[in-house]
Design a protein around this motif. Structure first.
Motif, short mmCIF file in Angstrom:
data_model
loop_
_atom_site.label_atom_id
_atom_site.label_comp_id
_atom_site.label_asym_id
_atom_site.label_seq_id
_atom_site.Cartn_x
_atom_site.Cartn_y
_atom_site.Cartn_z
N SER A 201 5.39 -27.56 -23.99
CA SER A 201 4.23 -27.90 -25.09
C SER A 201 3.96 -29.30 -25.20
CB SER A 201 4.64 -27.38 -26.30
OG SER A 201 5.69 -28.04 -27.14
N SER A 202 2.67 -29.36 -25.45
CA SER A 202 2.10 -30.74 -25.69
C SER A 202 3.01 -31.56 -26.26
CB SER A 202 0.86 -30.85 -26.36
OG SER A 202 -0.20 -29.92 -26.19
N LEU B 198 -4.05 -33.44 -33.49
CA LEU B 198 -4.00 -33.11 -32.12
C LEU B 198 -5.37 -32.39 -32.07
CD1 LEU B 198 -3.09 -33.40 -29.38
CD2 LEU B 198 -1.52 -31.42 -30.13
N VAL C 171 9.31 -33.75 -37.59
CA VAL C 171 8.66 -33.01 -36.19
C VAL C 171 9.72 -31.97 -35.75
CG1 VAL C 171 8.70 -33.71 -33.96
CG2 VAL C 171 8.21 -35.37 -35.58
N ASP D 22 18.48 -35.56 -36.05
CA ASP D 22 18.64 -34.37 -35.39
C ASP D 22 20.02 -33.34 -35.98
OD1 ASP D 22 18.28 -32.43 -32.97
OD2 ASP D 22 16.87 -33.82 -32.59
N ILE D 23 19.97 -32.48 -35.15
CA ILE D 23 21.24 -31.34 -35.42
C ILE D 23 22.44 -31.88 -34.85
CG2 ILE D 23 19.61 -29.49 -36.24
CD1 ILE D 23 20.09 -28.28 -33.38
N GLY E 160 14.03 -34.66 -29.60
CA GLY E 160 13.08 -33.81 -29.03
C GLY E 160 12.07 -34.70 -28.12
N GLN E 161 11.19 -33.77 -27.58
CA GLN E 161 10.05 -34.56 -26.61
C GLN E 161 9.03 -35.22 -27.36
OE1 GLN E 161 7.82 -32.06 -23.95
NE2 GLN E 161 7.52 -30.30 -25.58
N ILE E 162 8.57 -34.57 -28.42
CA ILE E 162 7.58 -35.32 -29.20
C ILE E 162 8.14 -36.71 -29.60
CG2 ILE E 162 6.02 -35.46 -31.25
CD1 ILE E 162 5.57 -32.37 -31.02
N HIS F 195 -3.21 -25.55 -38.19
CA HIS F 195 -3.13 -25.79 -36.82
C HIS F 195 -2.47 -24.64 -36.10
CE1 HIS F 195 -1.58 -27.60 -33.01
NE2 HIS F 195 -0.42 -27.09 -33.18
N MET G 176 -0.17 -31.76 -39.85
CA MET G 176 -0.88 -32.40 -38.72
C MET G 176 -1.77 -31.47 -38.03
SD MET G 176 0.45 -34.67 -35.42
CE MET G 176 0.49 -33.67 -34.02
N THR H 255 12.39 -36.76 -37.77
CA THR H 255 13.36 -35.68 -37.55
C THR H 255 13.07 -35.10 -36.33
OG1 THR H 255 11.98 -33.94 -38.61
CG2 THR H 255 13.27 -35.29 -40.09
N GLY H 256 14.05 -34.26 -35.66
CA GLY H 256 13.77 -33.75 -34.27
C GLY H 256 13.62 -35.01 -33.49
N VAL I 251 4.82 -32.07 -38.59
CA VAL I 251 4.44 -31.86 -37.26
C VAL I 251 5.10 -30.44 -36.96
CG1 VAL I 251 4.46 -32.50 -35.05
CG2 VAL I 251 4.05 -34.10 -36.91
N GLY I 252 6.20 -30.28 -37.26
CA GLY I 252 6.97 -28.97 -36.66
C GLY I 252 6.19 -27.68 -37.30
N ASN I 253 6.12 -26.79 -36.42
CA ASN I 253 5.21 -25.69 -36.72
C ASN I 253 6.24 -24.40 -37.37
OD1 ASN I 253 2.62 -26.20 -35.84
ND2 ASN I 253 3.25 -25.96 -33.82
N1 LIG Z 1 1.03 -29.85 -35.13
C1 LIG Z 1 0.67 -29.93 -34.18
O1 LIG Z 1 -0.30 -30.19 -34.00
C2 LIG Z 1 1.91 -29.62 -33.22
C3 LIG Z 1 1.45 -29.99 -31.75
C4 LIG Z 1 2.64 -29.97 -30.78
C5 LIG Z 1 3.89 -29.47 -31.33
N2 LIG Z 1 4.07 -29.15 -32.47
C6 LIG Z 1 5.64 -28.41 -33.12
O2 LIG Z 1 6.32 -29.87 -33.24
C7 LIG Z 1 7.62 -29.48 -33.00
C8 LIG Z 1 8.38 -30.23 -32.13
O3 LIG Z 1 8.22 -29.91 -30.82
P1 LIG Z 1 8.91 -30.62 -29.60
O4 LIG Z 1 8.30 -30.52 -28.56
O5 LIG Z 1 9.21 -32.04 -30.13
O6 LIG Z 1 10.29 -29.90 -29.68
P2 LIG Z 1 11.56 -30.13 -28.99
O7 LIG Z 1 12.37 -28.63 -28.96
O8 LIG Z 1 11.59 -30.96 -27.71
O9 LIG Z 1 12.24 -30.89 -30.13
C9 LIG Z 1 12.59 -30.59 -31.53
C10 LIG Z 1 13.85 -31.12 -32.14
O10 LIG Z 1 14.16 -30.86 -33.19
C11 LIG Z 1 15.75 -30.77 -33.36
N3 LIG Z 1 15.59 -29.87 -34.82
C12 LIG Z 1 15.67 -28.47 -34.91
N4 LIG Z 1 15.97 -28.35 -36.10
C13 LIG Z 1 16.41 -29.54 -36.78
C14 LIG Z 1 16.73 -29.72 -38.15
N5 LIG Z 1 17.01 -28.90 -38.99
N6 LIG Z 1 16.79 -31.06 -38.26
C15 LIG Z 1 16.45 -32.06 -37.58
N7 LIG Z 1 16.21 -31.83 -36.10
C16 LIG Z 1 15.91 -30.73 -35.79
C17 LIG Z 1 15.97 -29.97 -32.10
O11 LIG Z 1 17.29 -30.14 -32.08
C18 LIG Z 1 15.17 -30.69 -31.03
O12 LIG Z 1 15.74 -32.06 -30.89
C19 LIG Z 1 7.74 -27.77 -32.78
O13 LIG Z 1 7.69 -27.08 -33.77
C20 LIG Z 1 6.28 -27.69 -32.01
O14 LIG Z 1 5.58 -26.33 -32.28
C21 LIG Z 1 3.29 -29.26 -33.34
#
Ligand SMILES: NC(=O)c1ccc[n+]([C@@H]2O[C@H](COP(=O)([O-])OP(=O)(O)OC[C@H]3O[C@@H](n4cnc5c(N)ncnc54)[C@H](O)[C@@H]3O)[C@@H](O)[C@H]2O)c1
Length: 327
Positions: free
Chosen positions: A241-242, A158, A87, A42-43, A14-16, A187, A155, A10-11, A129-131
């Motif tokens: 972010s990372s 990291l 994610v 994704d959305i 996005g960048q991760i 985390h 997670m 999911t996500g 992974v998503g915070n």
């Molecule tokens: N646990 C960890 O160690 C750790 C480390 C780094 C980042 N994160 C978290 O990971 C998440 C993603 O980071 P990123 O840099 O890829 O963010 P990003 O903003 O680049 O990507 C997030 C993606 O999620 C999508 N999204 C939002 N709501 C959604 C939904 N309901 N269903 C599906 N997709 C959805 C967005 O459209 C976007 O494409 C963030 O919450 C960040 O805080 C966690």
């Protein structure tokens, strides 16, 4: 070749995900012989971007990817999946209060939990992974009662990788020689990175890092704060972010769930707490675990009382468990 497994990310736009998808597609996570059907969620406003990601996955020309399913519909995304990387999450925006962030994410992880419950395989392994990852994992699991709670993990890998890297740099050894760094709790900045059980292999088998380094002041001070603040330090430099390190950690985490931990080694992940080490029960809490046959077990590394000075120092409270579950 075995039959394909279905893996949802999911996500996915996005960048991760951008880095994670490559690792999954080339076999780093589930194995070099394991074909994959990639489900990408994704959305709706991100569907055009996701289309570009799909083109790039096709252009990777990786034979393990047998099918790609891009979608904005959780019912399609979670259908029959064997593994899920959650994610996508609502990021904290300027001026947003913690409770607003929480309620936005509760909505997302409720929908995804319900979809997992209804459509995924009952054996699905879910990595959040998503915070706020621990809280999101708990919410997701609550809304997927037909799937074992143990299948939901959050997670902290990291942070563990960051800890290993800091120690390796300090000891001037390769990071592969350093193992068993523990991340307790969460985390977030409230996590407790801990090198007490960490080992380094200097050529004749693992020895405690504490003995090899002989620098308790660093291990109990700068080491902990560096790992705790590393995410913020990366954001300050990169203005984002990372991502590649988070993706690598997500791959490491799921790899170990799938293939197990190496003998004598353990890894940290947020799992449903059984109250070990005085942590509160029934929350997702990061512990050291070993994994065998896709099942984790909390490692009882030592008496919890050894952790007290850390909790007192870093949380200024005598209620360690309570302070560690805040997000
Ligand atoms: N646990 C960890 O160690 C750790 C480390 C780094 C980042 N994160 C978290 O990971 C998440 C993603 O980071 P990123 O840099 O890829 O963010 P990003 O903003 O680049 O990507 C997030 C993606 O999620 C999508 N999204 C939002 N709501 C959604 C939904 N309901 N269903 C599906 N997709 C959805 C967005 O459209 C976007 O494409 C963030 O919450 C960040 O805080 C966690």
């Amino acid at each position: 070749m075995s039959s394909p497994i279905r893996v949802v990310v999911t996500g996915a736009a996005g960048q991760i995900a951008y880095s994670l998808l490559y690792q999954i597609a080339k076999g780093d996570v589930f194995g070099a012989d394991q074909p994959i059907i990639l489900h990408l969620l994704d959305i709706p406003p991100m569907m055009e971007v996701l289309g570009g990601v799909v083109m790039e996955i096709i252009d990777l020309a990786l034979p393990l990817v047998t099918e790609i399913v891009p979608t904005a519909d959780p019912a399609v995304a979670f259908k029959d999946v064997d593994a899920a990387f959650l994610v996508g999450a609502m990021p904290r925006k300027q001026g947003m209060e913690r409770k607003d962030l929480l309620s936005a994410n509760v909505k997302i992880f409720k929908v995804q939990g319900e979809a997992l419950d209804k459509y995924a395989k009952k054996t699905v392994k879910v990595l959040v992974v998503g915070n706020p990852a621990n809280t999101n994992a708990l919410v997701c699991s609550r809304y997927a009662p037909s799937i074992a709670r143990e299948n939901f993990t959050a997670m902290t890998r990291l942070d563990q990788n960051r800890g290993r890297a800091q120690i390796a740099e300090r000891l001037k050894v390769n990071v592969g020689q350093v193992n068993n760094v523990v991340i307790w709790g969460n985390h977030s900045a409230t996590q407790v990175p801990d090198a007490n059980s960490a080992t380094v292999d200097l050529g004749s088998g693992p020895v405690p890092v504490t003995e090899a380094l002989k620098n308790d002041e660093w291990l109990k001070g700068e080491f902990i704060t560096t790992v705790q603040k590393r995410g913020a330090t990366v954001i300050a430099a990169r203005k984002m972010s990372s991502a590649v390190s988070a993706a690598k950690a997500a791959g490491d985490h799921m790899h170990d769930i799938w293939h197990g931990t190496a003998p004598g080694q353990f890894v940290s992940m947020g799992v449903i707490s059984d109250g070990s080490y005085g942590a509160p029960e029934d929350v997702i809490f990061s512990f050291p675990v070993t994994i065998e046959n896709k099942e984790w077990k909390i490692v009882q590394v030592r008496d919890f009382s050894i952790m007290y000075p850390y909790y007192l120092l870093h949380h200024k409270t005598s209620m360690p468990g309570r302070s560690l579950i805040c997000i």
